[in-house]
Enzyme design. Structure first.
Site, short mmCIF file in Angstrom:
data_model
loop_
_atom_site.label_atom_id
_atom_site.label_comp_id
_atom_site.label_asym_id
_atom_site.label_seq_id
_atom_site.Cartn_x
_atom_site.Cartn_y
_atom_site.Cartn_z
CB ALA A 268 123.73 28.52 -33.91
CG MET A 269 122.39 32.85 -38.97
SD MET A 269 120.63 33.18 -38.71
CE MET A 269 120.00 32.98 -40.36
CG HIS A 303 117.01 25.13 -33.86
ND1 HIS A 303 115.71 25.18 -33.42
CD2 HIS A 303 117.23 26.31 -34.52
CE1 HIS A 303 115.17 26.33 -33.80
NE2 HIS A 303 116.07 27.04 -34.45
CD GLU A 304 120.68 27.33 -35.66
OE1 GLU A 304 120.15 27.79 -36.68
OE2 GLU A 304 120.37 27.71 -34.50
CG HIS A 307 116.37 26.76 -39.13
ND1 HIS A 307 115.02 27.04 -39.15
CD2 HIS A 307 116.85 27.34 -37.99
CE1 HIS A 307 114.72 27.76 -38.07
NE2 HIS A 307 115.81 27.95 -37.35
N1 B3K Z 1 117.41 32.07 -36.95
C1 B3K Z 1 118.39 32.45 -35.97
C2 B3K Z 1 117.99 33.59 -35.14
C3 B3K Z 1 118.40 34.89 -35.67
C4 B3K Z 1 118.15 36.00 -34.67
C5 B3K Z 1 118.37 37.32 -35.25
N2 B3K Z 1 118.21 38.41 -34.32
C6 B3K Z 1 118.74 31.32 -35.07
C7 B3K Z 1 117.75 30.24 -34.99
O1 B3K Z 1 116.67 30.38 -34.50
O2 B3K Z 1 118.05 29.18 -35.49
ZN ZN Z 2 115.80 28.74 -35.47
#
Ligand code: B3K
Ligand code: ZN
Length: 882
Positions: A268-269, A303-304, A307
């Protein structure tokens, strides 16, 4: 695909940007066969360190068709700018100016799934780390933070048009097209940009923050998945509450959105306000998802969401600092999962994963520090070291500073750096300043690669009543780092008496004992800690909760380990003692097996198992963990030269022996747990299912008719996917051909319209260790539900085979290696990121015997010789062969 040799980028070369982008105005015109991206950037020179003349403006851009470029409203002509494969260079005439660029891209042909692409009919983006440059020319680096306004224009066939922030305007256009404008008030780097357009259904809820603000929570999925979003929504609300309670962090925008897409390179992002998820990390329904999948959804949603503070409000200065956001956020999500589930079991699962996988990475050719010094392709550095070891580093800080000290440090970090792009040093500095601590030596965890060894010995002096622990640390060389300096290793420990009770702890020099558990900060290459006031020789319980990511050794006897496995009051170390006991026995038996001598099982393992199976007071989830032998992957990791056949055969033989000699106690327990109760997703019910299914897999090893009957019945009658899938795994790995084929056919028919469930069907078969694995896997690739364009399918078949099916993948003739190399070469032109990740098992060639080493290297060399490799695959292959 490029032809020139990819360049290495170094942390030491970091320079601040020469220009800032205060505002970014984007307009996307989406069509079936292309998209036009119009950008308007309000730019300004970075005055810091500025010389007299204005430097050229170098914008990043890849695979773009440049339609037009204007500077301060003046359309530029071909000679006014320079264009090459990766950059667009202009010469500004003033310190503040506006750049307007139009690019044309083809999302429908974007198979790399980076930038703007189509998943099914839906348009979506993935910009981290450097995907934004595949959308438009930009300063695509995390320290350039800008306020974004985004307008999306598309046909009415795409009723939902989303981007970051809040929707501020919308309207209709001629020809059945419509538009929506989104405004994100928080400056952000381009990697957090997101856009989605599709025909999606909305699941809506709300959350009231600690200051009383009402947040609109939205999950968008394709209509057929509408019923599978409840768990993700609940997890989101729990995460939001938890981050307020534990870290004092409140959500900032008025809307928080999650969109599920089927084709996604990772989990996920965390795009600001618009998280985009692999559907596997959102969708969960008891009929279609296992308990493990439920837990994964909970953890990834958390987790997301986390962030938003650790990553978005405070972001990374450059990609070398990736662990600043990832290590911290993984630590935060693991704390959350521990609080939502059983903390001990959750820690056991994390540690098991870390030791089998991150330790292997740390011992291989791609080993790198938590903060790498250099890379060719940043996508290759979203690694277990940056994520999992990075999280262990943050956990050690938490252990050393204590709950309260850590919270003071994180408060200071968020307050001091809100809205900034910072470094791991800034994080440590905040922890130091808030606690008056000196973490200078501790910081070596960020710069030294490799897994430290910690050899511990003890001395008991009966006359003086003292007990000394002597610690010796060392760290093996890793690529580019031959010498290592001592690190600060926190060792949480206790001393146990003959009943297993914790003794009061008093250091030499202390007036009285303080508590029964301590954290020893081992900082020297050699260091002694002496306890006093002891009337008998204690048994130490060391590195409780795996308080540091090290390989610790202590000369426990087998009886000591049995004692600890039965009596250590610390649940984690009970499990650890059982694992160490089993591992030691397995390793001994592998030697016997290799010498062609008959195997015999030390009864002490059986005794430990017997005690676990008959103690009804214990948490069933904990018993399930303790009944699991060390994984094959972990056994490979701890081997000098890994003999995968011997590992598999001996481990299965021991499992069979345990099953045969303990079936009498396993059956009643299995029947007890298999009570036909209505499905419930709570932790207690999950624990019972976990133990029940562990028992079923043992009982199936007895090969009895009773066992296969129970297994088939469980498959047929299951009221949830956890039980059904567990039964399927047992049948697939058994010799009951008729029952196996029936279950596989039934499963495929029942779930043919559910891609995520079919992924399970694929991976159960791809991971099956019975002979003939490669042939089965090749057949799976022909299945209509398989697609080389979908990363989940690739992981379910090729990934499961190469990573989980060790005996078949490492077949002595090298056919498994050749198969993998061919798939990688086939995939690289389509999706380099996923191709590079698939290489991992081949990079571990040094672990195996000489013949296999040659075969593995030959396949790496064959890949290396291919005409045009992506930088992703090139980097992994060239470093593996170096
Ligand atoms: N920050 C993204 C990861 C992106 C990977 C790009 N190749 C997911 C995460 O760690 O939450
Ligand atoms: Zn992450």
């Amino acid at each position: 695909m490029r032809t020139e040799q990819p360049k290495t980028i170094y942390l030491k070369d970091y320079q601040a940007p020469e220009y800032w982008i205060d505002e970014t105005h984007l307009t996307f015109e989406l069509f079936e066969d292309h998209a036009l991206v119009h950008s308007r950037l309000n730019m300004r020179r970075n005055e810091q360190g500025a010389g007299q003349s204005l430097p050229p403006l170098v914008l990043d851009g890849q695979l773009l068709e440049l339609v037009s470029v204007a500077l301060d409203e003046q359309l530029l002509q071909a000679g006014d700018y320079q264009l090459d494969e990766d950059t667009l260079t202009l010469q500004p005439a003033a310190a503040a100016f506006v750049v307007a660029v139009t690019t044309r891209i083809e999302p429908q042909h974007n198979t790399a799934l980076e930038g703007l692409y189509q998943s099914g009919k839906m348009f979506c983006t993935q910009c981290e780390a450097e995907g934004f440059r595949k959308i438009t020319y930009y300063l695509d680096r995390p320290d350039v933070m800008s306020r974004f306004t985004t307008t999306v224009i598309a046909s009415r066939d795409y009723p939902i048009l989303l981007s970051n922030g809040n929707p501020v305007a919308n309207g209709e256009e001629k020809g059945g097209r419509h538009w929506v404008t989104w405004e994100d008030p928080f400056p952000k780097p381009a990697y957090l940009f997101a856009l989605v357009a599709g025909d999606l259904c909305l699941i809506q809820d709300s959350f009231t923050t600690m200051s009383g603000r009402e947040i609109d929570l939205r999950i968008y999925v394709e209509p057929e998945n509408r019923e599978q979003c409840g768990h993700a929504m609940d997890s989101l609300k729990r995460s939001m509450r938890w981050d307020e309670e534990v870290y004092g962090r409140e959500y900032d925008l008025d809307i928080f959105m999650i969109v599920a897409v089927n084709d996604f390179n990772m989990g996920a992002m965390e795009n600001k306000g618009l998280n985009i998820f692999n559907s596997s990390c959102v969708l969960a329904h008891p009929d279609t998802a296992t308990d493990l999948a439920f837990q994964r959804v909970e953890a990834v949603v958390a987790h997301e969401y986390f962030h938003n503070w650790s990553g978005n409000r405070v972001t990374c200065r450059d990609w070398f600092q990736l662990s600043l956001k990832e290590g911290f956020t993984v630590f935060r999500d693991s704390q959350f999962s521990a609080d939502m589930n059983s903390p001990t079991v959750s820690r056991i699962e994390h540690v098991g994963f870390l030791r089998a996988n991150q330790f292997a990475e740390d011992a291989g050719p791609m080993a790198h520090p938590v903060r790498p010094d250099s890379f060719i392709e940043i996508s290759n550095f979203y690694t277990l070291t940056v994520y999992e070891k990075g999280a262990e580093v943050v956990r050690m800080l938490h252990t050393l500073l204590g709950e309260q000290g850590f919270r003071q440090g994180s408060d200071l970090y968020f307050e001091r750096h809100d809205g900034q792009a910072v470094t791991c040093d800034d994080f440590i500095k905040a922890m130091e300043d808030a606690n008056g601590a000196d973490l200078g030596q501790f910081k070596r965890w960020y710069s030294q690669a490799g897994t430290p060894r910690l050899a511990v010995e003890s001395r008991y002096d009966a006359a003086k009543g003292t007990f000394s622990l002597l610690f010796r640390q060392s760290c093996p060389p890793t690529p580019g780092q031959s010498e290592k300096l001592p690190q600060v290793i926190p060792v949480r420990m206790a001393l146990l008496d003959r009943e297993g009770k914790e003794l009061p702890l008093q250091f030499e020099g202390e007036a009285a004992p303080v508590g029964t558990e301590r954290v020893l900060a081992v900082a020297g290459a050699e260091q002694v800690f002496t306890f006093t006031g002891l009337t008998e020789e204690p048994l130490p319980s060391l590195l409780r909760g795996f308080s540091a990511p090290v390989k610790m050794s202590y000369p426990y006897s087998r009886d000591d380990r049995v004692f600890l496995a039965k009596n250590d009051p610390d649940g984690f170390n009970r499990w650890e003692a059982g694992q160490a006991l089993a591992l030691e026995m397995l390793q001994g038996m592998i030697g016997i097996h290799q010498a062609g001598r008959p195997l015999l099982l030390d009864q002490r393992l059986r005794d430990v198992f017997y005690a676990l199976l008959t103690d009804r007071e214990l948490d069933p989830a904990m018993v399930a963990e303790m009944l699991r032998l060390p994984s094959e992957a972990y056994m490979v990791e701890v081997s000098e030269v890994a003999d995968v056949d011997a590992i598999h055969q001996v481990r299965e033989w021991v499992r069979g022996e345990l099953a045969n000699t303990l079936a009498d106690v396993m059956w009643p327990l299995y029947r007890d747990l298999d009570d036909g109760a209505a499905y419930s997703p709570d932790a207690g019910s999950m624990a019972r299912r976990s133990l029940k299914n562990t028992l079923l897999s043992y009982l199936m090893l007895t090969g009895s008719q009773d066992a296969v009957d129970a297994c088939v019945r469980q498959y047929v009658e299951a009221n949830n996917m956890t039980d059904r899938q567990a039964a399927l795994v047992c049948l697939v790995n058994s010799d009951f051909e008729k029952q196996k084929q029936a279950a596989l056919a039934d499963f495929a028919e029942r779930w043919k319209d559910y891609p995520l469930v079919m992924d399970q069907w694929f991976s159960v078969q791809a991971a099956c260790a019975l002979p003939g694995g490669l042939v089965r896997v090749e057949k799976l690739l022909e299945h209509p539900a398989f697609s080389m364009r979908n990363p989940n399918k690739i992981r379910a078949v090729i990934g499961a085979f190469a990573n989980q099916n060790l005996v078949n993948f490492h077949a002595a003739d090298g056919a498994g290696y050749r198969f993998l190399a061919e798939r990688i070469l086939q995939l690289d032109p389509l999706n380099p990121q996923v191709a590079a990740r698939l290489l991992t098992p081949l990079t571990r060639w040094r672990k195996y015997d000489a013949a296999r080493q040659e075969l593995m290297k030959a396949e790496l060399a064959r890949i290396m010789a291919a005409s045009s490799l992506s930088p992703d695959v090139y980097e992994v292959v060239s470093k593996s062969l170096a």
